[in-house]
Design an enzyme around this catalytic site. Structure first.
Site, PDB file in Angstrom:
ATOM      1  N   PRO A  29       2.324  -2.035 -10.719  1.00  0.00           N
ATOM      2  CA  PRO A  29       3.448  -2.797 -11.267  1.00  0.00           C
ATOM      3  C   PRO A  29       4.612  -1.954 -11.781  1.00  0.00           C
ATOM      4  O   PRO A  29       5.638  -2.505 -12.163  1.00  0.00           O
ATOM      5  CB  PRO A  29       2.796  -3.544 -12.431  1.00  0.00           C
ATOM      6  CG  PRO A  29       1.686  -2.637 -12.866  1.00  0.00           C
ATOM      7  CD  PRO A  29       1.173  -1.978 -11.624  1.00  0.00           C
ATOM      8  N   ASP A  52      10.026  -0.520  -1.243  1.00  0.00           N
ATOM      9  CA  ASP A  52      10.710  -1.743  -1.680  1.00  0.00           C
ATOM     10  C   ASP A  52      11.520  -1.470  -2.938  1.00  0.00           C
ATOM     11  O   ASP A  52      11.314  -0.457  -3.609  1.00  0.00           O
ATOM     12  CB  ASP A  52       9.667  -2.829  -1.983  1.00  0.00           C
ATOM     13  CG  ASP A  52       9.045  -3.385  -0.713  1.00  0.00           C
ATOM     14  OD1 ASP A  52       9.612  -3.155   0.363  1.00  0.00           O
ATOM     15  OD2 ASP A  52       8.000  -4.040  -0.817  1.00  0.00           O
ATOM     16  N   LYS A  74      15.109  -5.550  -0.100  1.00  0.00           N
ATOM     17  CA  LYS A  74      16.067  -6.581   0.303  1.00  0.00           C
ATOM     18  C   LYS A  74      17.277  -6.637  -0.621  1.00  0.00           C
ATOM     19  O   LYS A  74      18.282  -7.224  -0.307  1.00  0.00           O
ATOM     20  CB  LYS A  74      15.372  -7.951   0.304  1.00  0.00           C
ATOM     21  CG  LYS A  74      14.234  -8.043   1.296  1.00  0.00           C
ATOM     22  CD  LYS A  74      14.772  -8.115   2.701  1.00  0.00           C
ATOM     23  CE  LYS A  74      13.727  -8.387   3.746  1.00  0.00           C
ATOM     24  NZ  LYS A  74      12.633  -7.501   3.894  1.00  0.00           N
ATOM     25  N   GLY A 106       2.905  -3.329  -6.676  1.00  0.00           N
ATOM     26  CA  GLY A 106       1.644  -4.040  -6.906  1.00  0.00           C
ATOM     27  C   GLY A 106       0.630  -3.733  -5.831  1.00  0.00           C
ATOM     28  O   GLY A 106       0.401  -2.581  -5.477  1.00  0.00           O
ATOM     29  N   ASP A 107       0.030  -4.784  -5.310  1.00  0.00           N
ATOM     30  CA  ASP A 107      -0.898  -4.650  -4.182  1.00  0.00           C
ATOM     31  C   ASP A 107      -0.159  -5.070  -2.913  1.00  0.00           C
ATOM     32  O   ASP A 107       0.551  -6.088  -2.917  1.00  0.00           O
ATOM     33  CB  ASP A 107      -2.117  -5.566  -4.391  1.00  0.00           C
ATOM     34  CG  ASP A 107      -3.108  -5.384  -3.261  1.00  0.00           C
ATOM     35  OD1 ASP A 107      -3.941  -4.468  -3.360  1.00  0.00           O
ATOM     36  OD2 ASP A 107      -3.014  -6.129  -2.267  1.00  0.00           O
ATOM     37  N   VAL A 110      -0.483  -8.802  -1.597  1.00  0.00           N
ATOM     38  CA  VAL A 110      -0.117  -9.960  -2.422  1.00  0.00           C
ATOM     39  C   VAL A 110       1.399 -10.156  -2.335  1.00  0.00           C
ATOM     40  O   VAL A 110       2.171  -9.363  -2.882  1.00  0.00           O
ATOM     41  CB  VAL A 110      -0.547  -9.747  -3.894  1.00  0.00           C
ATOM     42  CG1 VAL A 110      -0.144 -10.949  -4.745  1.00  0.00           C
ATOM     43  CG2 VAL A 110      -2.047  -9.522  -3.983  1.00  0.00           C
ATOM     44  N   THR A 135      -2.112  -5.332  -8.813  1.00  0.00           N
ATOM     45  CA  THR A 135      -1.105  -6.375  -8.622  1.00  0.00           C
ATOM     46  C   THR A 135      -0.493  -6.811  -9.957  1.00  0.00           C
ATOM     47  O   THR A 135      -1.128  -6.709 -11.022  1.00  0.00           O
ATOM     48  CB  THR A 135      -1.712  -7.567  -7.851  1.00  0.00           C
ATOM     49  OG1 THR A 135      -0.671  -8.455  -7.483  1.00  0.00           O
ATOM     50  CG2 THR A 135      -2.760  -8.304  -8.661  1.00  0.00           C
ATOM     51  N   ALA A 136       0.758  -7.285  -9.899  1.00  0.00           N
ATOM     52  CA  ALA A 136       1.516  -7.577 -11.118  1.00  0.00           C
ATOM     53  C   ALA A 136       0.805  -8.578 -12.032  1.00  0.00           C
ATOM     54  O   ALA A 136       0.855  -8.441 -13.260  1.00  0.00           O
ATOM     55  CB  ALA A 136       2.907  -8.099 -10.752  1.00  0.00           C
ATOM     56  N   MET A 195       7.039 -14.785  -8.750  1.00  0.00           N
ATOM     57  CA  MET A 195       8.383 -15.279  -8.436  1.00  0.00           C
ATOM     58  C   MET A 195       8.612 -16.685  -9.023  1.00  0.00           C
ATOM     59  O   MET A 195       8.911 -17.627  -8.287  1.00  0.00           O
ATOM     60  CB  MET A 195       8.604 -15.284  -6.915  1.00  0.00           C
ATOM     61  CG  MET A 195       8.568 -13.890  -6.326  1.00  0.00           C
ATOM     62  SD  MET A 195       8.482 -13.868  -4.533  1.00  0.00           S
ATOM     63  CE  MET A 195       6.709 -13.837  -4.255  1.00  0.00           C
ATOM     64  N   ALA A 224       6.238  -5.988 -16.385  1.00  0.00           N
ATOM     65  CA  ALA A 224       4.934  -5.606 -16.944  1.00  0.00           C
ATOM     66  C   ALA A 224       4.630  -4.137 -16.672  1.00  0.00           C
ATOM     67  O   ALA A 224       4.922  -3.627 -15.592  1.00  0.00           O
ATOM     68  CB  ALA A 224       3.843  -6.479 -16.311  1.00  0.00           C
TER      69      ALA A 224
HETATM   70  N1  SAH Z   1       2.953  -7.099  -4.122  1.00  0.00           N
HETATM   71  C1  SAH Z   1       3.416  -7.373  -5.455  1.00  0.00           C
HETATM   72  C2  SAH Z   1       4.180  -8.677  -5.548  1.00  0.00           C
HETATM   73  C3  SAH Z   1       5.493  -8.647  -4.785  1.00  0.00           C
HETATM   74  S1  SAH Z   1       6.374 -10.157  -4.921  1.00  0.00           S
HETATM   75  C4  SAH Z   1       2.220  -7.345  -6.420  1.00  0.00           C
HETATM   76  O1  SAH Z   1       1.086  -7.342  -5.984  1.00  0.00           O
HETATM   77  O2  SAH Z   1       2.459  -7.322  -7.623  1.00  0.00           O
HETATM   78  C5  SAH Z   1       7.477  -9.748  -6.244  1.00  0.00           C
HETATM   79  C6  SAH Z   1       7.098 -10.504  -7.490  1.00  0.00           C
HETATM   80  O3  SAH Z   1       6.010  -9.850  -8.134  1.00  0.00           O
HETATM   81  C7  SAH Z   1       8.182 -10.548  -8.535  1.00  0.00           C
HETATM   82  O4  SAH Z   1       9.129 -11.563  -8.289  1.00  0.00           O
HETATM   83  C8  SAH Z   1       7.382 -10.839  -9.770  1.00  0.00           C
HETATM   84  O5  SAH Z   1       6.998 -12.191  -9.833  1.00  0.00           O
HETATM   85  C9  SAH Z   1       6.139 -10.009  -9.515  1.00  0.00           C
HETATM   86  N2  SAH Z   1       6.223  -8.665 -10.135  1.00  0.00           N
HETATM   87  C10 SAH Z   1       6.246  -7.486  -9.500  1.00  0.00           C
HETATM   88  N3  SAH Z   1       6.247  -6.468 -10.375  1.00  0.00           N
HETATM   89  C11 SAH Z   1       6.232  -7.037 -11.613  1.00  0.00           C
HETATM   90  C12 SAH Z   1       6.213  -6.513 -12.924  1.00  0.00           C
HETATM   91  N4  SAH Z   1       6.203  -5.205 -13.181  1.00  0.00           N
HETATM   92  N5  SAH Z   1       6.188  -7.404 -13.957  1.00  0.00           N
HETATM   93  C13 SAH Z   1       6.174  -8.734 -13.745  1.00  0.00           C
HETATM   94  N6  SAH Z   1       6.190  -9.278 -12.511  1.00  0.00           N
HETATM   95  C14 SAH Z   1       6.216  -8.437 -11.449  1.00  0.00           C
END
Ligand code: SAH
Length: 284
Positions: A29, A52, A74, A106-107, A110, A135-136, A195, A224
């Site tokens: 995260p 990303d 993006k 994150g992962d 996901v 993952t977040a 999201m 986070a």
């Molecule tokens: N693959 C990522 C998710 C990507 S989609 C994972 O596994 O975490 C992007 C969304 O992930 C963001 O819009 C938000 O909802 C969440 N996200 C990613 N990083 C975050 C963080 N540090 N704190 C809170 N939400 C996060």
């Protein structure tokens, strides 16, 4: 989980080196300490890093000085890069025999468009390996001191997105359909909503309409695991009072979060009483 053995197709390649494997790597995260050792090693050894927007600067800086680092996010302020272009760039780099590392926040599996990248690599005959990350949603729960399950109140975890793509020209990570929340309403589930959107009122309305109870505990966590982390605790009934919280943010919902919800609420109240409002989201 990982790919087929090196059956790298070199069709269309003028290189003499065989195609290399593409690593699809989750970096967690944001906190670099949440990287796996494998992710760390791959980033250090990469010739090309595609990342990303959400991959933090500290993590990108781990790449070797010779590495080519490309933001394929993006929202990178440049011309929009399509998923097809990202796929092509990875394939071209792998066919040149370079160590290609694709970093995802994150992962990777996901809401990370991983399936589309796997399909493209498979069709091109490029070997790949997936490296999981924190993952977040899991990180958000940890960062507010909460369990996601509780055998007294929460026996299911539902991972879901609040966002559905409306861009017909791109193949988004989610189908262009609204969530059927009615089929999901239940007392014993903890929801991790990726999201959730800046305006939480449509989500609140959908959940209440679907029969979710108004006193359901809600936690919203922004950024986070990073120094800029902010959190907000409320209930579904009061979700519309939540301040606009900065992206990326995630919404956690469920009875298993009740304890953390009370603790975060108490911290916010103490901060407000101490006049520290400016450090709270949306109260500056
Ligand atoms: N693959 C990522 C998710 C990507 S989609 C994972 O596994 O975490 C992007 C969304 O992930 C963001 O819009 C938000 O909802 C969440 N996200 C990613 N990083 C975050 C963080 N540090 N704190 C809170 N939400 C996060």
């Amino acid at each position: 989980m990982s790919s087929q053995p090196e059956r790298s197709s070199r069709r269309g390649s003028f290189e003499t080196r065989p195609s290399s494997r593409v690593y699809l790597v989750g970096v967690g995260p944001g906190d670099p300490e949440l990287l796996t050792m494998k992710a760390y090693r791959l980033i250090r050894n990469a010739d090309v890093v595609f990342h990303d927007d959400l991959v933090s600067a500290e993590i990108i800086e781990l790449a070797a000085p010779h590495a080519q680092v490309v933001n394929v996010g993006k929202r990178c302020g440049q011309k929009k890069i399509t998923q097809t272009e990202i796929n092509t760039r990875m394939i071209v780099a792998a066919r040149r025999g370079l160590e290609v590392v694709r970093l995802k926040s994150g992962d990777p599996g996901v809401f990370g468009r991983l399936a589309e990248e796997i399909d493209a690599l498979e069709s091109a005959g490029i070997a790949y390996e997936i490296v999981p990350g924190v993952t977040a949603g899991i990180a958000a729960a940890a960062s507010v001191g909460s369990s996601l399950t509780d055998r007294r109140t929460g026996s299911r975890i539902i991972v879901i997105t609040g966002h559905h793509t409306h861009d017909p020209g791109d193949t988004g990570s989610t189908p262009n359909t609204a969530n059927d929340w009615r089929g999901l309403a239940g007392e014993d589930a903890t929801f991790i909503i990726y999201m959730p959107g800046r305006d939480l009122r449509p989500l609140q309305r959908d959940l209440l309409d679907a029969g979710f109870l108004p006193d359901f505990p809600v936690l919203i966590v922004s950024r986070a695991s990073t120094p800029a982390q902010r959190e907000w605790a409320t209930t579904l009934a009061d979700l519309h009072y939540a301040p606009a919280i900065e992206a990326p943010s995630i919404l956690l919902l469920g009875r298993a979060l009740a304890g953390a919800n009370h603790r975060v609420t108490a911290r916010i109240l103490t901060a407000v009483q101490d006049g520290a409002c400016s450090s709270l989201p949306g109260l500056a």
